[in-house]
Design an enzyme around this catalytic site. Structure first.
Site, PDB file in Angstrom:
ATOM      1  N   ASN A 144      59.726 -26.018  23.022  1.00 33.92           N
ATOM      2  CA  ASN A 144      58.459 -26.303  22.547  1.00 33.92           C
ATOM      3  C   ASN A 144      57.967 -27.302  21.804  1.00 33.92           C
ATOM      4  O   ASN A 144      56.944 -27.423  21.092  1.00 33.92           O
ATOM      5  CB  ASN A 144      58.028 -24.720  21.539  1.00 33.92           C
ATOM      6  CG  ASN A 144      58.984 -24.606  20.408  1.00 33.92           C
ATOM      7  OD1 ASN A 144      59.640 -25.897  20.169  1.00 33.92           O
ATOM      8  ND2 ASN A 144      58.856 -23.613  19.677  1.00 33.92           N
ATOM      9  N   HIS A 261      39.250 -24.380   3.444  1.00 32.26           N
ATOM     10  CA  HIS A 261      38.417 -24.800   4.700  1.00 32.26           C
ATOM     11  C   HIS A 261      39.563 -24.488   5.913  1.00 32.26           C
ATOM     12  O   HIS A 261      40.538 -23.943   5.842  1.00 32.26           O
ATOM     13  CB  HIS A 261      38.685 -26.551   4.533  1.00 32.26           C
ATOM     14  CG  HIS A 261      39.996 -26.799   4.203  1.00 32.26           C
ATOM     15  ND1 HIS A 261      40.267 -27.220   2.803  1.00 32.26           N
ATOM     16  CD2 HIS A 261      41.013 -27.299   4.912  1.00 32.26           C
ATOM     17  CE1 HIS A 261      41.461 -27.627   2.740  1.00 32.26           C
ATOM     18  NE2 HIS A 261      42.066 -27.648   3.933  1.00 32.26           N
ATOM     19  N   ASP A 350      46.324 -22.932  -0.991  1.00 34.74           N
ATOM     20  CA  ASP A 350      46.101 -24.405  -0.839  1.00 34.74           C
ATOM     21  C   ASP A 350      44.703 -24.510  -1.489  1.00 34.74           C
ATOM     22  O   ASP A 350      43.840 -23.953  -1.165  1.00 34.74           O
ATOM     23  CB  ASP A 350      46.261 -24.593   0.570  1.00 34.74           C
ATOM     24  CG  ASP A 350      46.003 -26.358   0.857  1.00 34.74           C
ATOM     25  OD1 ASP A 350      46.888 -26.899   0.306  1.00 34.74           O
ATOM     26  OD2 ASP A 350      44.705 -26.370   1.188  1.00 34.74           O
ATOM     27  N   GLU A 390      47.575 -23.526  -6.030  1.00 40.00           N
ATOM     28  CA  GLU A 390      48.046 -25.020  -6.053  1.00 40.00           C
ATOM     29  C   GLU A 390      47.116 -25.549  -7.144  1.00 40.00           C
ATOM     30  O   GLU A 390      45.802 -25.487  -6.808  1.00 40.00           O
ATOM     31  CB  GLU A 390      47.591 -25.694  -4.554  1.00 40.00           C
ATOM     32  CG  GLU A 390      47.948 -27.296  -4.781  1.00 40.00           C
ATOM     33  CD  GLU A 390      47.455 -28.072  -3.859  1.00 40.00           C
ATOM     34  OE1 GLU A 390      46.327 -27.653  -3.256  1.00 40.00           O
ATOM     35  OE2 GLU A 390      47.644 -29.213  -3.778  1.00 40.00           O
ATOM     36  N   HIS A 465      55.423 -32.060  -0.579  1.00 38.88           N
ATOM     37  CA  HIS A 465      54.784 -32.743   0.198  1.00 38.88           C
ATOM     38  C   HIS A 465      53.572 -33.748  -0.065  1.00 38.88           C
ATOM     39  O   HIS A 465      52.919 -34.269   0.926  1.00 38.88           O
ATOM     40  CB  HIS A 465      54.304 -31.652   1.469  1.00 38.88           C
ATOM     41  CG  HIS A 465      53.434 -30.775   0.937  1.00 38.88           C
ATOM     42  ND1 HIS A 465      53.580 -30.155   0.124  1.00 38.88           N
ATOM     43  CD2 HIS A 465      52.065 -30.568   1.332  1.00 38.88           C
ATOM     44  CE1 HIS A 465      52.794 -29.254  -0.396  1.00 38.88           C
ATOM     45  NE2 HIS A 465      51.598 -29.795   0.491  1.00 38.88           N
TER      46      HIS A 465
HETATM   47  C1  ARE Z   1      45.954 -37.066   5.460  1.00 38.72           C
HETATM   48  C2  ARE Z   1      46.767 -38.347   5.623  1.00 38.72           C
HETATM   49  C3  ARE Z   1      46.635 -39.001   4.261  1.00 38.72           C
HETATM   50  C4  ARE Z   1      45.096 -39.304   4.149  1.00 38.72           C
HETATM   51  C5  ARE Z   1      44.089 -38.194   4.185  1.00 38.72           C
HETATM   52  C6  ARE Z   1      42.803 -38.691   4.096  1.00 38.72           C
HETATM   53  O1  ARE Z   1      48.014 -37.788   5.667  1.00 38.72           O
HETATM   54  O2  ARE Z   1      47.638 -40.054   4.459  1.00 38.72           O
HETATM   55  O3  ARE Z   1      45.113 -40.004   2.895  1.00 38.72           O
HETATM   56  O4  ARE Z   1      44.491 -37.558   5.445  1.00 38.72           O
HETATM   57  O5  ARE Z   1      42.258 -39.095   5.204  1.00 38.72           O
HETATM   58  C7  ARE Z   1      46.508 -32.074   4.255  1.00 38.72           C
HETATM   59  C8  ARE Z   1      47.704 -32.875   4.632  1.00 38.72           C
HETATM   60  C9  ARE Z   1      47.467 -33.951   4.390  1.00 38.72           C
HETATM   61  C10 ARE Z   1      46.427 -34.762   5.047  1.00 38.72           C
HETATM   62  C11 ARE Z   1      45.217 -34.153   4.389  1.00 38.72           C
HETATM   63  C12 ARE Z   1      43.650 -34.482   4.757  1.00 38.72           C
HETATM   64  O6  ARE Z   1      48.963 -32.386   4.163  1.00 38.72           O
HETATM   65  O7  ARE Z   1      48.632 -35.251   4.884  1.00 38.72           O
HETATM   66  O8  ARE Z   1      45.888 -36.331   4.559  1.00 38.72           O
HETATM   67  O9  ARE Z   1      45.300 -32.711   4.620  1.00 38.72           O
HETATM   68  O10 ARE Z   1      43.685 -34.326   6.193  1.00 38.72           O
HETATM   69  C13 ARE Z   1      44.233 -32.808  -4.054  1.00 38.72           C
HETATM   70  C14 ARE Z   1      43.712 -31.453  -3.974  1.00 38.72           C
HETATM   71  C15 ARE Z   1      44.819 -30.849  -3.423  1.00 38.72           C
HETATM   72  C16 ARE Z   1      45.552 -31.518  -2.314  1.00 38.72           C
HETATM   73  C17 ARE Z   1      46.006 -32.714  -2.535  1.00 38.72           C
HETATM   74  C18 ARE Z   1      46.746 -33.688  -1.560  1.00 38.72           C
HETATM   75  O11 ARE Z   1      43.326 -30.980  -5.113  1.00 38.72           O
HETATM   76  O12 ARE Z   1      44.455 -29.359  -2.949  1.00 38.72           O
HETATM   77  O13 ARE Z   1      44.778 -33.690  -3.124  1.00 38.72           O
HETATM   78  N1  ARE Z   1      46.683 -30.639  -1.978  1.00 38.72           N
HETATM   79  C19 ARE Z   1      46.582 -29.763  -0.687  1.00 38.72           C
HETATM   80  C20 ARE Z   1      47.917 -29.765   0.358  1.00 38.72           C
HETATM   81  C21 ARE Z   1      47.902 -30.884   1.087  1.00 38.72           C
HETATM   82  C22 ARE Z   1      46.805 -30.857   2.111  1.00 38.72           C
HETATM   83  C23 ARE Z   1      45.442 -30.197   1.398  1.00 38.72           C
HETATM   84  C24 ARE Z   1      45.401 -29.811   0.173  1.00 38.72           C
HETATM   85  C25 ARE Z   1      44.511 -30.137   2.587  1.00 38.72           C
HETATM   86  O14 ARE Z   1      49.109 -29.516  -0.661  1.00 38.72           O
HETATM   87  O15 ARE Z   1      49.060 -31.184   1.754  1.00 38.72           O
HETATM   88  O16 ARE Z   1      46.645 -32.115   2.638  1.00 38.72           O
HETATM   89  O17 ARE Z   1      44.429 -28.920   2.969  1.00 38.72           O
HETATM   90  C26 ARE Z   1      45.285 -35.417  -8.940  1.00 38.72           C
HETATM   91  C27 ARE Z   1      44.025 -34.375  -8.750  1.00 38.72           C
HETATM   92  C28 ARE Z   1      44.408 -33.340  -7.758  1.00 38.72           C
HETATM   93  C29 ARE Z   1      44.640 -33.760  -6.287  1.00 38.72           C
HETATM   94  C30 ARE Z   1      46.072 -35.007  -6.493  1.00 38.72           C
HETATM   95  C31 ARE Z   1      46.441 -35.714  -5.351  1.00 38.72           C
HETATM   96  O18 ARE Z   1      46.136 -34.806  -9.600  1.00 38.72           O
HETATM   97  O19 ARE Z   1      43.794 -33.651 -10.076  1.00 38.72           O
HETATM   98  O20 ARE Z   1      43.088 -32.296  -7.504  1.00 38.72           O
HETATM   99  O21 ARE Z   1      45.056 -32.877  -5.381  1.00 38.72           O
HETATM  100  O22 ARE Z   1      45.749 -35.803  -7.567  1.00 38.72           O
HETATM  101  O23 ARE Z   1      45.516 -36.472  -5.024  1.00 38.72           O
END
Ligand code: ARE
Length: 631
Positions: A144, A261, A350, A390, A465
């Site tokens: 797969n 989302h 999330d 989260e 991650h």
């Molecule tokens: C992708 C690319 C990145 C690129 C981004 C934008 O991999 O390199 O920069 O796109 O184009 C998921 C994927 C990511 C993906 C993203 C968008 O895992 O790889 O990035 O989707 O497509 C904030 C949010 C928090 C979020 C973090 C990442 O509040 O909810 O940012 N975390 C969750 C998950 C992620 C996931 C998503 C949300 C989206 O755990 O894995 O990303 O579903 C401070 C702030 C926080 C902020 C934190 C980090 O502490 O207080 O609010 O978290 O910084 O930026």
């Protein structure tokens, strides 16, 4: 009042009922130096009448060493939430004590919590969690695997990468279309490593539902396991294997709930016409039009962080179609996987802070209302299910009234302080070294924000991650990983190992923090893996490390030393940590744990035995290592 003698927390020796029902009174114990005080009172705020109440404490006993007095008082049973602090008098001065610490004037924040009827899951308090990014753990079924150009999504053609190769953006510059082939069969195949070799019993998987990207945070279909990961039937098999005791202890599974989302390829949105012609993006008379928030249909809509491939769900008002779809109805996404034939044990939420009505972005009453409804729905299906939100800051507004989450990802009270104390940098890798005393007060402050049973289920991870790998952030010195592991496995909260951190996997920011797992390192011939196994074994053997009290014993900024106690009625454990690169002799004041002179403590890591004299044990601890001294 001698402040150094004062102690109380909601551990089993100091609180008769850490999770009382509405009909159970709570007897609190306060420790002072013997003969030091003349009176003590509990002052508590009762949310039922919005008034403060006083309870006079009485002397109850001395401790085993005779160094301390124990005073007691009882807060009567009722259904209402209460907050308490202590007022302590010695005839000439007054001190105040609450979860934030000791002060000479009355505190206005940091009180201990009593939330009748609220409980966090017993298994979460007592477990060790292992987090897996499924595409990168183990390829158990090569049939797969996503292949080169198998499909194109948002201009990105999928690319198949060889296990072990770099996690770079693919040739089209797309870093979310890079597939290594890991899957659920791989997790099934390697459960023995997780449950037996390491001894972890809770699995947290990053998203597994159908989605075109490697990370799957843009869900295409919540009701289908991604075909590259397996099938819904295989998910059932995995859950059965996790729950069985076949590979060690009974296990538990937490899935990633991406509910702020969807993906733009979700049938409900269907930007690329992958499903039909009646997604919200395709037709304003779509049955799902109201699931999203369009400023101007079809191209202007609310998203996660402006990312067009992640259109935000519009939660509307109570009873809305989206609320029913995600958590409210018996066929909702959340209830479906909690129930038979799946039976998962919890959801990680999330981007939980952003769930909202309309184009709103959370942080308001609607978000909290959604979370309350979600909790009610989840607990109605499985009262023992865990909800972990989260949030990167102080999550207390979702955790301090027992109505929303059970716990949260502990960036704020664990990952960040550990990174700054041990690595000298923050999660982003910026220089931010803190001395031991600041580390200790940071930990105390973040614990004080939360009810005791919430503290015990906060997920404590070195990295995730979304952050750089701990080993890389910490400059690649494996001894710093050893020290961090010793702290993680002896601190308050659910230890959570991001796959590979147990052998010091390297990696920079997303996507480099998601490298494929190196199975050649996953044996106990690797010193870090062996230490992880040993530490988990120790944690599993001593309830005091999971649900016992926490008491700071020593902070030495000059020599970078830290010592603390974890204890309950059965065991008294002193942990000594050396955050310097050279060996230090640590004098650990174990009399504060009421361990008597002449008794023997054994370092559970080295096996060396120590005899207590003058209230102390004197231990030699090598650089970036520790001792776990148990009675
Ligand atoms: C992708 C690319 C990145 C690129 C981004 C934008 O991999 O390199 O920069 O796109 O184009 C998921 C994927 C990511 C993906 C993203 C968008 O895992 O790889 O990035 O989707 O497509 C904030 C949010 C928090 C979020 C973090 C990442 O509040 O909810 O940012 N975390 C969750 C998950 C992620 C996931 C998503 C949300 C989206 O755990 O894995 O990303 O579903 C401070 C702030 C926080 C902020 C934190 C980090 O502490 O207080 O609010 O978290 O910084 O930026």
């Amino acid at each position: 009042v001698e402040w150094a003698g004062l102690f109380h927390d909601q551990g089993p020796l100091y609180d008769s009922n850490p999770e009382p029902s509405a009909t159970q009174a709570v007897t609190l114990t306060l420790r002072t130096y013997k003969g030091d005080i003349t009176s003590a009172n509990i002052k508590y705020y009762d949310s039922a009448d919005s008034q403060f109440h006083w309870v006079a404490m009485h002397w109850a006993a001395n401790d085993a060493t005779g160094i301390y007095d124990l005073w007691q008082g009882t807060i009567p049973a009722s259904a209402s939430e209460k907050y308490y602090r202590f007022q302590i008098n010695d005839g000439s001065s007054t001190a105040w004590l609450n979860a934030a610490g000791t002060t000479s004037s009355e505190p206005t924040a940091g009180d201990f919590f009593i939330i009748p009827g609220f409980k966090t899951p017993v298994w979460m308090k007592n477990g060790v969690m292992y987090q897996i990014f499924p595409d990168r753990f183990y390829d158990g079924d090569t049939s797969n695997d996503v292949t080169n150009g198998q499909y194109t999504y948002a201009g990105c053609a999928t690319e198949q990468h060889a296990w072990g190769s770099a996690v770079a953006a693919n040739v089209s510059g797309c870093n979310t279309a890079v597939f290594f082939g890991g899957d659920l069969q791989g997790i099934i195949d390697k459960l023995g490593y997780i449950k037996n070799t390491l001894g972890a019993d809770i699995l947290y998987l990053n998203p597994i539902f159908e989605s075109p990207t490697d990370h799957k945070y843009d869900t295409e279909d919540y009701y289908t396991v991604d075909p590259a990961f397996g099938s819904n039937a295989l998910l059932q098999t995995l859950i059965g294997d996790i729950h069985s005791t076949g590979n060690g202890r009974k296990g538990y599974l937490i899935l990633d709930g991406v509910f702020n989302h969807t993906g733009d390829t979700n049938q409900w949105f269907d930007k690329y016409h992958w499903w039909s012609t009646n997604g919200a993006y395709e037709s304003q008379s779509s049955p799902w039009y109201g699931y999203y928030d369009f400023q101007q249909w079809p191209n202007s809509y609310s998203t996660f962080f402006g990312i067009g491939s992640m259109p935000k769900l519009d939660y509307g008002a109570t009873g809305s179609a989206v609320r029913e779809q995600i958590y409210g109805s018996s066929t909702s996404v959340m209830q479906t996987y909690l129930k038979s034939p799946y039976g998962i044990d919890g959801w990680r939420l999330d981007a939980a802070q952003y769930l909202d009505a309309g184009g709103g972005n959370g942080s308001d009453a609607t978000n909290h209302q959604i979370m309350q409804e979600m909790r009610t729905a989840v607990k109605s299906v499985n009262a023992n299910a865990d909800i972990v939100g989260e949030f990167w800051g102080d999550a207390s507004s979702w955790l301090d009234d027992g109505k929303e989450w059970d716990g949260a990802m502990n960036y704020n009270g664990f990952t960040q302080p550990v990174s700054e104390w041990i690595c000298g940098v923050d999660e982003g890798g910026n220089s931010a070294a803190i001395p031991t005393s600041q580390f200790d007060s940071w930990l105390r402050g973040t614990r004080a924000d939360l009810p005791g049973d919430v503290q015990q289920v906060m997920t404590n991870f070195l990295g995730s991650h979304d952050t750089s790998r701990f080993a890389t952030r910490c400059g690649g010195d494996i001894w710093k990983t050893y020290l961090a592991l010793i702290f993680q496995m002896t601190y308050v909260g659910t230890p959570t190992i991001y796959y590979g951190d147990e052998y010091g996997m390297q990696g920079g920011a997303d996507p480099d923090n998601r490298r494929s797992f190196d199975w050649s390192q996953a044996t106990t011939t690797d010193a870090a893996v062996a230490l992880t196994q040993k530490l988990i074994g120790i944690r599993n053997a001593y309830p005091a490390l999971r649900t016992g009290s926490f008491m700071t014993l020593l902070t030495d900024d000059t020599n970078h030393l830290y010592a603390y106690g974890r204890f309950d009625a059965s065991n008294r454990i002193a942990v000594a940590l050396n955050n310097d690169s050279v060996t230090h002799t640590v004098t650990v004041p174990v009399s504060q744990l009421s361990v008597t002179n002449g008794s023997t403590l054994t370092d559970l890591l080295s096996g060396i035995q120590y005899t207590v004299s003058n209230g102390n044990v004197v231990v030699s601890v090598q650089g970036h290592y520790g001792a776990i001294l148990a009675q």
